[in-house]
Design a protein around this motif. Structure first.
Motif, PDB file in Angstrom:
ATOM      1  N   GLY A   1      -3.335  26.618 -21.771  1.00 28.20           N
ATOM      2  CA  GLY A   1      -1.980  26.469 -21.246  1.00 28.20           C
ATOM      3  C   GLY A   1      -0.917  26.778 -22.283  1.00 28.20           C
ATOM      4  O   GLY A   1       0.100  27.406 -21.974  1.00 28.20           O
ATOM      5  N   ASP A   2      -1.140  26.345 -23.540  1.00 25.77           N
ATOM      6  CA  ASP A   2      -0.163  26.590 -24.602  1.00 25.77           C
ATOM      7  C   ASP A   2      -0.047  28.087 -24.893  1.00 25.77           C
ATOM      8  O   ASP A   2       1.060  28.612 -25.094  1.00 25.77           O
ATOM      9  N   VAL A   3      -1.187  28.780 -24.926  1.00 26.45           N
ATOM     10  CA  VAL A   3      -1.168  30.215 -25.228  1.00 26.45           C
ATOM     11  C   VAL A   3      -0.471  30.982 -24.101  1.00 26.45           C
ATOM     12  O   VAL A   3       0.335  31.883 -24.341  1.00 26.45           O
ATOM     13  N   ALA A   4      -0.771  30.613 -22.858  1.00 29.08           N
ATOM     14  CA  ALA A   4      -0.146  31.289 -21.719  1.00 29.08           C
ATOM     15  C   ALA A   4       1.374  31.125 -21.760  1.00 29.08           C
ATOM     16  O   ALA A   4       2.117  32.084 -21.540  1.00 29.08           O
ATOM     17  N   ARG A   5       1.838  29.908 -22.053  1.00 33.49           N
ATOM     18  CA  ARG A   5       3.288  29.679 -22.137  1.00 33.49           C
ATOM     19  C   ARG A   5       3.908  30.463 -23.276  1.00 33.49           C
ATOM     20  O   ARG A   5       5.007  31.000 -23.146  1.00 33.49           O
ATOM     21  N   ALA A   6       3.203  30.546 -24.410  1.00 33.92           N
ATOM     22  CA  ALA A   6       3.739  31.263 -25.563  1.00 33.92           C
ATOM     23  C   ALA A   6       3.944  32.745 -25.266  1.00 33.92           C
ATOM     24  O   ALA A   6       4.871  33.367 -25.784  1.00 33.92           O
ATOM     25  N   PHE A   7       3.095  33.306 -24.404  1.00 29.68           N
ATOM     26  CA  PHE A   7       3.196  34.733 -24.082  1.00 29.68           C
ATOM     27  C   PHE A   7       3.913  34.995 -22.767  1.00 29.68           C
ATOM     28  O   PHE A   7       4.052  36.150 -22.349  1.00 29.68           O
ATOM     29  N   GLY A   8       4.359  33.921 -22.089  1.00 29.27           N
ATOM     30  CA  GLY A   8       5.105  34.091 -20.858  1.00 29.27           C
ATOM     31  C   GLY A   8       4.300  34.656 -19.715  1.00 29.27           C
ATOM     32  O   GLY A   8       4.817  35.431 -18.903  1.00 29.27           O
ATOM     33  N   ILE A   9       3.009  34.292 -19.649  1.00 29.30           N
ATOM     34  CA  ILE A   9       2.142  34.782 -18.581  1.00 29.30           C
ATOM     35  C   ILE A   9       1.447  33.595 -17.918  1.00 29.30           C
ATOM     36  O   ILE A   9       1.511  32.467 -18.421  1.00 29.30           O
ATOM     37  N   THR A  10       0.778  33.842 -16.820  1.00 30.73           N
ATOM     38  CA  THR A  10       0.039  32.772 -16.159  1.00 30.73           C
ATOM     39  C   THR A  10      -1.313  32.580 -16.848  1.00 30.73           C
ATOM     40  O   THR A  10      -1.784  33.458 -17.587  1.00 30.73           O
ATOM     41  N   GLU A  11      -1.937  31.453 -16.593  1.00 31.29           N
ATOM     42  CA  GLU A  11      -3.257  31.211 -17.170  1.00 31.29           C
ATOM     43  C   GLU A  11      -4.273  32.212 -16.642  1.00 31.29           C
ATOM     44  O   GLU A  11      -5.178  32.626 -17.376  1.00 31.29           O
ATOM     45  N   ASP A  12      -4.149  32.617 -15.386  1.00 31.74           N
ATOM     46  CA  ASP A  12      -5.067  33.618 -14.835  1.00 31.74           C
ATOM     47  C   ASP A  12      -4.923  34.953 -15.552  1.00 31.74           C
ATOM     48  O   ASP A  12      -5.921  35.643 -15.827  1.00 31.74           O
ATOM     49  N   GLU A  13      -3.681  35.351 -15.864  1.00 34.54           N
ATOM     50  CA  GLU A  13      -3.467  36.598 -16.599  1.00 34.54           C
ATOM     51  C   GLU A  13      -4.057  36.505 -18.002  1.00 34.54           C
ATOM     52  O   GLU A  13      -4.648  37.467 -18.516  1.00 34.54           O
ATOM     53  N   LEU A  14      -3.916  35.334 -18.622  1.00 41.26           N
ATOM     54  CA  LEU A  14      -4.486  35.145 -19.951  1.00 41.26           C
ATOM     55  C   LEU A  14      -6.008  35.256 -19.906  1.00 41.26           C
ATOM     56  O   LEU A  14      -6.623  35.921 -20.760  1.00 41.26           O
ATOM     57  N   ILE A  15      -6.632  34.611 -18.934  1.00 43.25           N
ATOM     58  CA  ILE A  15      -8.089  34.672 -18.815  1.00 43.25           C
ATOM     59  C   ILE A  15      -8.535  36.116 -18.597  1.00 43.25           C
ATOM     60  O   ILE A  15      -9.562  36.555 -19.126  1.00 43.25           O
ATOM     61  N   ALA A  16      -7.750  36.892 -17.811  1.00 43.85           N
ATOM     62  CA  ALA A  16      -8.080  38.307 -17.598  1.00 43.85           C
ATOM     63  C   ALA A  16      -8.050  39.072 -18.914  1.00 43.85           C
ATOM     64  O   ALA A  16      -8.907  39.925 -19.181  1.00 43.85           O
ATOM     65  N   ASP A  17      -7.059  38.775 -19.780  1.00 44.30           N
ATOM     66  CA  ASP A  17      -7.009  39.402 -21.104  1.00 44.30           C
ATOM     67  C   ASP A  17      -8.226  39.015 -21.930  1.00 44.30           C
ATOM     68  O   ASP A  17      -8.818  39.841 -22.636  1.00 44.30           O
ATOM     69  N   LEU A  18      -8.604  37.749 -21.861  1.00 43.78           N
ATOM     70  CA  LEU A  18      -9.746  37.272 -22.650  1.00 43.78           C
ATOM     71  C   LEU A  18     -11.048  37.904 -22.178  1.00 43.78           C
ATOM     72  O   LEU A  18     -12.001  38.023 -22.947  1.00 43.78           O
ATOM     73  N   ASP A  19     -11.105  38.302 -20.922  1.00 44.32           N
ATOM     74  CA  ASP A  19     -12.298  38.987 -20.417  1.00 44.32           C
ATOM     75  C   ASP A  19     -12.418  40.394 -20.998  1.00 44.32           C
ATOM     76  O   ASP A  19     -13.518  40.941 -21.099  1.00 44.32           O
ATOM     77  N   VAL A  20     -11.274  40.985 -21.369  1.00 47.16           N
ATOM     78  CA  VAL A  20     -11.275  42.344 -21.907  1.00 47.16           C
ATOM     79  C   VAL A  20     -11.495  42.354 -23.413  1.00 47.16           C
ATOM     80  O   VAL A  20     -12.196  43.214 -23.954  1.00 47.16           O
TER      81      VAL A  20
END
Length: 336
Positions: free
Chosen positions: A28-47
């Motif tokens: 949650g902290d990382v998603a807020r820091a980058f201004g994206i949703t948690e789902d978008e962050l998880i998608a980045d982490l999959d790549v």
């Protein structure tokens, strides 16, 4: 709204540095820091685990998450200085120069790319000289890509003149873009105002494109997982039944289908769902003697008519098989 390709790449590069300095960071902290949703962050982490320091599959980023925290297990290994082989440096330089020529690329991004290219040329030495003798020319879809990327970034609607091979016609439509992606070809996924539904457009089939002043406002849609297949039929799509002989069993491997029933002769009765049933006429012609459409009746008759017209174009009477002696695709007669 999904980010455009350049913004996503920039974010993921920053994400690597951010995670290296914050082991065990909360999702949650990382998603807020980058201004994206948690789902978008998880998608980045999959790549990210598919990225690393070598094109040959060397040290890849070993990053995972338990849903609450993010862990990077090999930051020190990946932090070692990058060393490129001559062919790797050549490939990077050729690609960078080609991308820098794309029409519609934002000037700030173009300048940053040119600066990075100059540094790579200095570090590559002799390999830089070899790369200067190579070049890549983008097809016309390069300009379309730039316009779509800009539309996504600026949240603007697009006007397209688009060729549909299923209908063999050009249509004009307005589209609210959602994202760009590549599966063999490059595609735009967007909300089509003509059909009032989500549609996918192949960029090399866009005959003309314009950015409109109207804002892009697609409905809230869950992004599809494209790992299974690009075409993912809906339960509301019409059913088409195709019967194939043993030589046509490949259809079940290449077409998403509802079911495949074994036939006594070793063939299959395959049930396919598609939003555009007419697109399967070409499959019927390709199958020839190895298969035929049996339902719906209208489509089966349409496929027969297409086969008759093809034979007539070769100067052959579909009823008698007699003609002018012009070579005829024998397979077509299987549809009659």
């Amino acid at each position: 709204m999904a980010a455009n390709a350049i913004d996503q790449t920039r974010r993921m590069l920053s994400l690597v540095t951010y995670l290296r300095e914050r082991p065990g960071a909360r999702v949650g902290d990382v998603a807020r820091a980058f201004g994206i949703t948690e789902d978008e962050l998880i998608a980045d982490l999959d790549v990210l685990p598919m990225c690393g320091t070598s094109f040959r599959g060397g040290d890849l980023l070993d990053i995972d998450t338990d849903g609450d925290h993010i862990w990077w297990h090999n930051p020190d290994d990946v932090a070692e200085p990058l060393r490129l082989a001559a062919d790797e440096a050549t490939a990077l330089l050729v690609a960078a120069r080609a991308v820098a020529t794309l029409p519609g690329l934002r000037e700030g991004d173009r300048d940053a790319l040119l600066r990075a290219t100059a540094k790579l040329e200095a570090a590559a030495g002799e390999a830089a000289g070899a790369s200067s003798r190579l070049s890549v020319t983008f097809e016309s879809e390069g300009g379309v890509f730039a316009d779509v990327d800009r539309a996504i970034s600026e949240r603007r609607r697009l006007w397209l003149r688009y060729y549909s091979p299923a209908r063999d016609e050009l249509t004009e439509r307005e589209v609210d873009p959602i994202r760009l992606f590549a599966v063999g070809h490059t595609y735009l996924e967007g909300w089509c105002r003509l059909s009032e539904a989500r549609r996918t457009f192949r960029l090399d089939r866009v005959a003309e494109i314009k950015l409109l002043d109207a804002p892009s406002a697609p409905p809230e849609l869950e992004l599809r997982d494209l790992s299974e297949a690009l075409v993912q039929p809906s339960a509301d799509d019409p059913e088409v039944v195709v019967e194939v002989g043993p030589a046509g069993r490949w259809v079940a491997e290449y077409y998403p289908h509802e079911g495949a029933e074994e036939l006594p002769d070793g063939g299959l009765r395959i049930t396919v769902r598609t939003p555009v049933p007419a697109s399967l006429r070409r499959l019927a012609l390709r199958l020839g003697r190895d298969g035929r459409i049996t339902a719906p009746v209208e489509l089966a008759q349409s496929a027969k008519l297409a086969a008759r017209r093809a034979l007539a174009a070769y100067g052959v009477d579909p009823e008698t098989g007699e003609g002018t002696g012009v070579p005829v695709p024998e397979r077509l007669s299987g549809q009659l």
